[in-house]
Scaffold this motif. Structure first.
Motif, PDB file in Angstrom:
ATOM      1  N   CYS A  13     -20.305  38.010   0.548  1.00  0.00           N
ATOM      2  CA  CYS A  13     -21.105  37.464   1.014  1.00  0.00           C
ATOM      3  C   CYS A  13     -21.077  37.303   2.620  1.00  0.00           C
ATOM      4  O   CYS A  13     -19.698  36.889   2.849  1.00  0.00           O
ATOM      5  CB  CYS A  13     -21.644  36.431   0.892  1.00  0.00           C
ATOM      6  N   VAL A  15     -21.190  35.458   4.733  1.00  0.00           N
ATOM      7  CA  VAL A  15     -21.278  33.765   5.316  1.00  0.00           C
ATOM      8  C   VAL A  15     -20.002  32.792   4.295  1.00  0.00           C
ATOM      9  O   VAL A  15     -19.575  32.415   4.695  1.00  0.00           O
ATOM     10  CB  VAL A  15     -22.595  32.849   4.877  1.00  0.00           C
ATOM     11  N   CYS A  16     -20.581  32.997   2.805  1.00  0.00           N
ATOM     12  CA  CYS A  16     -19.430  32.343   2.000  1.00  0.00           C
ATOM     13  C   CYS A  16     -18.777  32.714   1.073  1.00  0.00           C
ATOM     14  O   CYS A  16     -17.381  32.523   0.383  1.00  0.00           O
ATOM     15  CB  CYS A  16     -20.491  31.559   0.595  1.00  0.00           C
ATOM     16  N   ARG A  18     -19.128  35.048  -1.218  1.00  0.00           N
ATOM     17  CA  ARG A  18     -18.679  35.405  -2.550  1.00  0.00           C
ATOM     18  C   ARG A  18     -18.919  36.578  -3.233  1.00  0.00           C
ATOM     19  O   ARG A  18     -20.124  37.411  -1.814  1.00  0.00           O
ATOM     20  CB  ARG A  18     -20.421  34.006  -3.144  1.00  0.00           C
ATOM     21  N   CYS A  30     -25.157  36.458   0.462  1.00  0.00           N
ATOM     22  CA  CYS A  30     -26.035  36.056  -1.090  1.00  0.00           C
ATOM     23  C   CYS A  30     -27.242  35.618  -1.157  1.00  0.00           C
ATOM     24  O   CYS A  30     -27.672  35.177   0.275  1.00  0.00           O
ATOM     25  CB  CYS A  30     -25.223  35.205  -2.090  1.00  0.00           C
ATOM     26  N   CYS A  33     -27.217  31.654   0.221  1.00  0.00           N
ATOM     27  CA  CYS A  33     -27.071  31.587   2.063  1.00  0.00           C
ATOM     28  C   CYS A  33     -27.841  32.152   2.678  1.00  0.00           C
ATOM     29  O   CYS A  33     -28.427  31.847   3.455  1.00  0.00           O
ATOM     30  CB  CYS A  33     -25.511  32.414   1.823  1.00  0.00           C
TER      31      CYS A  33
END
Ligand SMILES: [Zn+2]
Length: 222
Positions: A13, A15-16, A18, A30, A33
């Motif tokens: 992801c 952003v995070c 993951r 994901c 997010c």
């Protein structure tokens, strides 16, 4: 498909970080997010785009207002030299919006909004060209990176009012093409649409040169 191979495709992801387990390969974030991103990949986005640039086919990805994560992505594309991100986001946009069946993909070309030569040298690349490449890979169409050229090296339009932008962008773009080249059906591609005056100026230049201007595709709407 993209010659650089799948190894560069994101598996995490944006952003995070993951792992994007089980997600489609074109996904960039994901589900968690993505859930509150201000997506405009639906009819409202198309209406907002058409209000600004008047093309018949006008699409965008998301609203660029409150989401720091998305702003960071645009900054990385625009100022950070991240052409891979530009390609991936272009591909993402193409997966979110199909090309209408009434447009035969073999006849549509994507024309990135050009940077002035000097700005392109300074920045190292034209982000709109890489977004267009990602979009083209998704839709199976051609990119025409040199169809439009920027005639003048002007100041940035950022921060100007709508009227000032329209005045400043008048005659800013022209079509560069060999004599007797056939007319094309063209979608103009850019990273962000603000007032739409840049895209409209590109559209007018295309129509004046005898092309069919279909509209515009941008990653974000400011
Ligand atoms: Zn995430």
């Amino acid at each position: 498909m993209w010659g650089w191979g799948k190894a560069l495709w994101p598996e995490y992801c944006v952003v995070c970080n993951r792992w994007l387990v089980g997600s489609a390969t074109w996904m960039l974030a994901c589900d968690i997010c993505c859930a509150d991103w201000p997506y405009l990949c639906h009819s409202e986005g198309s209406i907002l785009m058409r209000e600004r640039c008047h093309g018949e086919f006008a699409i965008t990805g998301f609203r660029l207002q409150s989401q720091q994560e998305l702003k960071k992505q645009i900054d990385a594309i625009k100022y950070g030299g991240d052409r891979h991100a530009a390609f991936r986001w272009g591909h993402w946009l193409g997966q979110r919006w199909g090309l209408p069946k009434t447009y035969s993909s073999s006849h549509v070309v994507l024309a990135p909004v050009p940077l002035h030569r000097r700005k392109k040298i300074k920045r190292g690349y034209n982000q709109a060209h890489w977004i267009a490449r990602g979009l083209a890979a998704s839709w199976g169409v051609q990119v025409a990176p040199r169809l439009l050229v920027r005639a003048r090296h002007g100041d940035s339009l950022t921060g100007l009012s709508r009227e000032s932008r329209e005045a400043a962008s008048d005659g800013l773009y022209r079509v560069a093409q060999p004599p007797n080249s056939p007319p094309q059906s063209v979608i103009v591609v850019d990273d962000v649409i603000t007032t739409g005056s840049t895209i409209a100026a590109c559209g007018h230049a295309l129509e004046s040169a005898g092309h069919r201007w279909l509209g515009a595709a941008t990653l974000a709407l400011a």
